[in-house]
Design an enzyme around this catalytic site. Structure first.
Site, PDB file in Angstrom:
ATOM      1  CB  SER A 277       6.607  72.223 -73.203  1.00  0.00           C
ATOM      2  OG  SER A 277       5.240  72.480 -72.971  1.00  0.00           O
ATOM      3  CG  HIS A 307       4.007  67.557 -72.591  1.00  0.00           C
ATOM      4  ND1 HIS A 307       2.819  68.202 -72.362  1.00  0.00           N
ATOM      5  CD2 HIS A 307       4.960  68.547 -72.615  1.00  0.00           C
ATOM      6  CE1 HIS A 307       3.030  69.517 -72.247  1.00  0.00           C
ATOM      7  NE2 HIS A 307       4.325  69.748 -72.409  1.00  0.00           N
ATOM      8  CG  HIS A 354      -4.373  67.446 -67.489  1.00  0.00           C
ATOM      9  ND1 HIS A 354      -3.850  68.303 -66.567  1.00  0.00           N
ATOM     10  CD2 HIS A 354      -3.998  67.921 -68.708  1.00  0.00           C
ATOM     11  CE1 HIS A 354      -3.204  69.267 -67.191  1.00  0.00           C
ATOM     12  NE2 HIS A 354      -3.271  69.059 -68.500  1.00  0.00           N
ATOM     13  NE  ARG A 363      -5.845  72.759 -72.874  1.00  0.00           N
ATOM     14  CZ  ARG A 363      -4.646  72.272 -72.577  1.00  0.00           C
ATOM     15  NH1 ARG A 363      -3.558  72.884 -73.029  1.00  0.00           N
ATOM     16  NH2 ARG A 363      -4.513  71.194 -71.836  1.00  0.00           N
ATOM     17  CG  ASP A 409      -2.831  66.443 -76.707  1.00  0.00           C
ATOM     18  OD1 ASP A 409      -2.579  67.400 -77.447  1.00  0.00           O
ATOM     19  OD2 ASP A 409      -2.237  66.234 -75.638  1.00  0.00           O
TER      20      ASP A 409
HETATM   21  N1  NMX Z   1      -5.068  55.633 -69.881  1.00  0.00           N
HETATM   22  C1  NMX Z   1      -4.667  54.615 -69.083  1.00  0.00           C
HETATM   23  N2  NMX Z   1      -4.139  54.803 -67.869  1.00  0.00           N
HETATM   24  C2  NMX Z   1      -4.037  56.056 -67.422  1.00  0.00           C
HETATM   25  C3  NMX Z   1      -4.458  57.168 -68.177  1.00  0.00           C
HETATM   26  C4  NMX Z   1      -4.972  56.910 -69.463  1.00  0.00           C
HETATM   27  N3  NMX Z   1      -5.344  57.900 -70.265  1.00  0.00           N
HETATM   28  N4  NMX Z   1      -4.231  58.293 -67.467  1.00  0.00           N
HETATM   29  C5  NMX Z   1      -3.667  57.901 -66.305  1.00  0.00           C
HETATM   30  N5  NMX Z   1      -3.539  56.561 -66.272  1.00  0.00           N
HETATM   31  C6  NMX Z   1      -2.903  55.734 -65.258  1.00  0.00           C
HETATM   32  C7  NMX Z   1      -1.439  56.157 -65.110  1.00  0.00           C
HETATM   33  O1  NMX Z   1      -0.653  55.565 -66.131  1.00  0.00           O
HETATM   34  C8  NMX Z   1      -1.140  55.688 -63.712  1.00  0.00           C
HETATM   35  O2  NMX Z   1      -0.957  54.300 -63.762  1.00  0.00           O
HETATM   36  P1  NMX Z   1       0.191  53.547 -62.868  1.00  0.00           P
HETATM   37  O3  NMX Z   1      -0.112  53.913 -61.451  1.00  0.00           O
HETATM   38  O4  NMX Z   1       0.003  52.110 -63.182  1.00  0.00           O
HETATM   39  O5  NMX Z   1       1.493  54.120 -63.326  1.00  0.00           O
HETATM   40  C9  NMX Z   1      -2.445  55.964 -62.976  1.00  0.00           C
HETATM   41  O6  NMX Z   1      -3.469  55.996 -63.980  1.00  0.00           O
HETATM   42  C10 NMX Z   1      -2.454  57.263 -62.193  1.00  0.00           C
HETATM   43  O7  NMX Z   1      -2.118  58.329 -63.060  1.00  0.00           O
HETATM   44  P2  NMX Z   1      -2.756  59.793 -62.817  1.00  0.00           P
HETATM   45  O8  NMX Z   1      -2.310  60.242 -61.472  1.00  0.00           O
HETATM   46  O9  NMX Z   1      -4.210  59.763 -63.094  1.00  0.00           O
HETATM   47  O10 NMX Z   1      -2.091  60.631 -63.982  1.00  0.00           O
HETATM   48  P3  NMX Z   1      -0.691  61.391 -64.008  1.00  0.00           P
HETATM   49  O11 NMX Z   1      -0.854  62.745 -63.414  1.00  0.00           O
HETATM   50  O12 NMX Z   1       0.401  60.546 -63.447  1.00  0.00           O
HETATM   51  O13 NMX Z   1      -0.420  61.487 -65.575  1.00  0.00           O
HETATM   52  C11 NMX Z   1      -1.022  61.886 -67.840  1.00  0.00           C
HETATM   53  C12 NMX Z   1      -1.128  62.379 -66.400  1.00  0.00           C
HETATM   54  C13 NMX Z   1      -1.567  62.944 -68.766  1.00  0.00           C
HETATM   55  C14 NMX Z   1       0.465  61.650 -68.166  1.00  0.00           C
HETATM   56  C15 NMX Z   1      -1.827  60.555 -67.973  1.00  0.00           C
HETATM   57  O14 NMX Z   1      -3.186  60.803 -67.701  1.00  0.00           O
HETATM   58  C16 NMX Z   1      -1.688  59.914 -69.352  1.00  0.00           C
HETATM   59  O15 NMX Z   1      -0.729  59.149 -69.555  1.00  0.00           O
HETATM   60  N6  NMX Z   1      -2.621  60.197 -70.297  1.00  0.00           N
HETATM   61  C17 NMX Z   1      -2.532  59.695 -71.647  1.00  0.00           C
HETATM   62  C18 NMX Z   1      -1.527  60.515 -72.460  1.00  0.00           C
HETATM   63  C19 NMX Z   1      -2.046  61.901 -72.744  1.00  0.00           C
HETATM   64  O16 NMX Z   1      -3.165  62.095 -73.206  1.00  0.00           O
HETATM   65  N7  NMX Z   1      -1.193  62.899 -72.505  1.00  0.00           N
HETATM   66  C20 NMX Z   1      -1.527  64.274 -72.890  1.00  0.00           C
HETATM   67  C21 NMX Z   1      -1.638  65.243 -71.716  1.00  0.00           C
HETATM   68  C22 NMX Z   1      -1.984  66.592 -72.212  1.00  0.00           C
HETATM   69  N8  NMX Z   1      -0.878  67.218 -72.974  1.00  0.00           N
HETATM   70  O17 NMX Z   1      -1.051  67.673 -74.036  1.00  0.00           O
HETATM   71  O18 NMX Z   1       0.270  67.266 -72.488  1.00  0.00           O
HETATM   72  C1  MLT Z   2      -0.325  71.292 -71.577  1.00  0.00           C
HETATM   73  O1  MLT Z   2      -1.028  72.016 -72.297  1.00  0.00           O
HETATM   74  O2  MLT Z   2       0.853  71.588 -71.309  1.00  0.00           O
HETATM   75  C2  MLT Z   2      -0.879  69.979 -71.113  1.00  0.00           C
HETATM   76  O3  MLT Z   2      -2.249  70.034 -70.890  1.00  0.00           O
HETATM   77  C3  MLT Z   2      -0.119  69.340 -69.990  1.00  0.00           C
HETATM   78  C4  MLT Z   2      -0.170  70.000 -68.647  1.00  0.00           C
HETATM   79  O4  MLT Z   2      -0.769  71.031 -68.425  1.00  0.00           O
HETATM   80  O5  MLT Z   2       0.459  69.390 -67.736  1.00  0.00           O
END
Ligand code: NMX
Ligand code: MLT
Length: 470
Positions: A277, A307, A354, A363, A409
């Site tokens: 964002s 996100h 993350h 947080r 979250d």
């Molecule tokens: N549950 C299952 N698998 C996960 C999770 C999770 N919570 N987090 C990461 N992975 C997987 C990810 O999908 C990826 O799989 P693949 O290689 O098969 O595509 C692998 O682990 C490596 O990902 P990372 O490098 O650890 O994470 P990345 O930096 O790509 O993504 C998020 C970060 C936040 C997108 C990821 O951790 C996620 O999808 N979390 C769940 C959704 C979430 O809580 N998002 C909120 C973030 C905070 N916010 O408010 O924005």
């Molecule tokens: C945020 O507050 O924007 C989330 O934690 C996602 C991020 O920092 O990438």
């Protein structure tokens, strides 16, 4: 004299701290000055020449300093770890988490004014800190509250624009529509059409940003009342601060909920510049799109489930656990079974992982502390606490998840649910209102510092293969 005494005490403390790294972080906030200005705009105006000089010097004397390598993994991997932006308000350390202008969340809780002594930081104080890097006093924060209330009037056509959508539209779709309608009053757009010189771009950007921040709670509350309640607008209360007023306009007046809203907005405001964002807002503002256009775009990024929409997904997932077992009081084995079921379905565990953080998000921790104080026996809070014990080892075992720990979250939904805000599809709107408090200040600085149009280079897949073959 008192000033010189405190400066020399501070330098003595700093030299001692230099020898004790563990103390270094905890006193960093001492270096942040307290604000002495009468109002936010005067404070900012005074700071701009100094910041402009710093940027000029960096570009003139250090333009070719290298900040790191760009690898194929970074280009194909969502640019993780690539330093590519300047963001004044905050920075995220992988282990320690967010610092707002150098201050951790506990620092902010200690040093920023609350609604009452010892209360959670008021979002107005965070806004002042993010924009100026200085700690405001209660009087300054109160006058900013008053200023925001005086800017909060929403034109009728903004409500009508929202009304044009079916009530079934997702709250984030309604929210972006409302923000786009507010754009009609953009001061920046008017000033640009009137030929304002570049050196003064920041002035109408400041006006738009404060107006936008002031009006968002009214738009957001309207959507909540329209979609989930009787549709009647609850007017702003002139005696309430920003966070409390938002809760009040939603229809919540429990003092604990007002306090949670102050904390919620403050901690969700900023998370450095690379998150989807914030980065989107900065990118969209770079060709001189005004703050409304930039922020509406940011909201569309926030509305993605990886996100900001993750807060909605977390409560939905928790509810699905309760529905499966018929109670939130489940065993570790039952929970573990459900987590595996989610993963085996090819879904992520919402609220965990993350892009930058590698430890529990502070947080999350401060929301947990709030819950321990106010709702320790809530069954949903207890389930969230159990999830925090069971999820990380399972994610770690997958071998690919870089951060198995909870993010912001993972916690917010159960607190909102406890205070009666049970409609999880609305949760990302709360995040959106908060994010404006962090993104807005950077948009003003982008114009004050003459930041250029953002335009990185892309490569084709064939070119990337050729580069790798060399
Ligand atoms: N549950 C299952 N698998 C996960 C999770 C999770 N919570 N987090 C990461 N992975 C997987 C990810 O999908 C990826 O799989 P693949 O290689 O098969 O595509 C692998 O682990 C490596 O990902 P990372 O490098 O650890 O994470 P990345 O930096 O790509 O993504 C998020 C970060 C936040 C997108 C990821 O951790 C996620 O999808 N979390 C769940 C959704 C979430 O809580 N998002 C909120 C973030 C905070 N916010 O408010 O924005
Ligand atoms: C945020 O507050 O924007 C989330 O934690 C996602 C991020 O920092 O990438």
């Amino acid at each position: 004299m008192a000033f010189f005494r405190s400066v020399s005490a501070l330098s003595r403390l700093r030299s001692r701290v230099g020898q004790q790294p563990s103390l270094a972080n905890s006193v960093r906030w001492l270096q942040i000055q307290t604000s002495t200005a009468t109002d936010l705009c005067s404070e900012l105006k005074e700071l701009i020449p100094e910041y402009q000089e710093r940027v000029k010097k960096l570009r003139k004397e250090h333009a070719n300093v290298e900040l790191g390598k760009i690898t194929v993994d970074m280009v194909l991997g969502g640019m993780r770890g690539m330093t590519a932006l300047v963001w004044l308000g905050s920075a995220v350390d992988p282990d320690e988490g967010i610092r707002f202008r150098g201050m951790t969340i506990p620092d902010c809780q200690k040093k920023l004014p609350g609604a009452f002594p010892g209360g959670e930081p008021l979002p107005e104080g965070i806004l002042w800190l993010l924009l100026t890097g200085k700690i405001p006093n209660k009087e300054q924060v109160d006058s900013l509250s008053q200023e925001l209330r005086s800017r909060a009037k929403i034109p009728d056509y903004a409500f009508k624009a929202i009304d044009a959508l079916p009530v079934s539209a997702h709250p984030m779709t309604q929210f972006t529509t409302g923000v786009m309608a507010l754009q009609v009053e953009s001061e920046f757009q008017k000033a640009y059409e009137g030929g304002i010189p570049k050196a003064r771009y920041w002035e109408p950007t400041y006006e738009d940003t404060l107006n936008l921040i002031a009006r968002l709670p009214g738009i957001a509350a309207y959507i909540y009342r329209r979609k989930y309640k009787d549709g009647k607008i609850i007017p702003l209360d002139d005696s309430l601060d920003y966070g409390a007023n938002y809760a009040h306009m939603l229809g919540f007046d429990n003092p604990e909920m007002l306090e949670f809203m102050r904390l919620y907005i403050s901690i969700h405001s900023d998370h450095e510049g690379g998150n989807v964002s914030s980065h989107t807002a900065h990118l969209v503002a770079s060709p001189l799109s005004d703050p409304y256009l930039a922020f509406a775009a940011a909201l569309n990024g926030l509305a993605g489930p990886l996100h900001g929409l993750a807060n909605q997904e977390v409560l939905r997932w928790i509810r699905s656990i309760v529905a499966e077992f018929g109670t939130p009081n489940i065993s570790t084995e039952q929970l573990s079974e459900y987590i595996h079921k989610t993963l085996n379905n090819g879904q992520v565990i919402p609220g965990y992982g993350h892009g930058v953080l590698r430890k529990t998000d502070p947080r999350y921790t401060c929301q947990r502390e709030f819950a321990l104080k106010h709702l320790p026996n809530d069954p949903y809070f207890q389930l969230v606490s159990k999830i925090k014990e069971v999820v990380p080892p399972i994610l770690t075992k997958l071998g690919k998840v870089k951060n198995p720990w909870p993010n912001v979250d993972a916690h917010s939904g159960v607190l909102l649910n406890y205070y009666g805000l049970t409609e999880e599809n609305y949760y990302t709107v709360l995040f959106g209102v908060s994010r404006a408090v962090g993104v807005g200040p950077q948009l003003i600085w982008d114009r004050a510092l003459g930041m250029p149009l953002e335009r990185p280079k892309s490569v084709t897949l064939e070119k990337l293969e050729q580069l790798c073959a060399k």
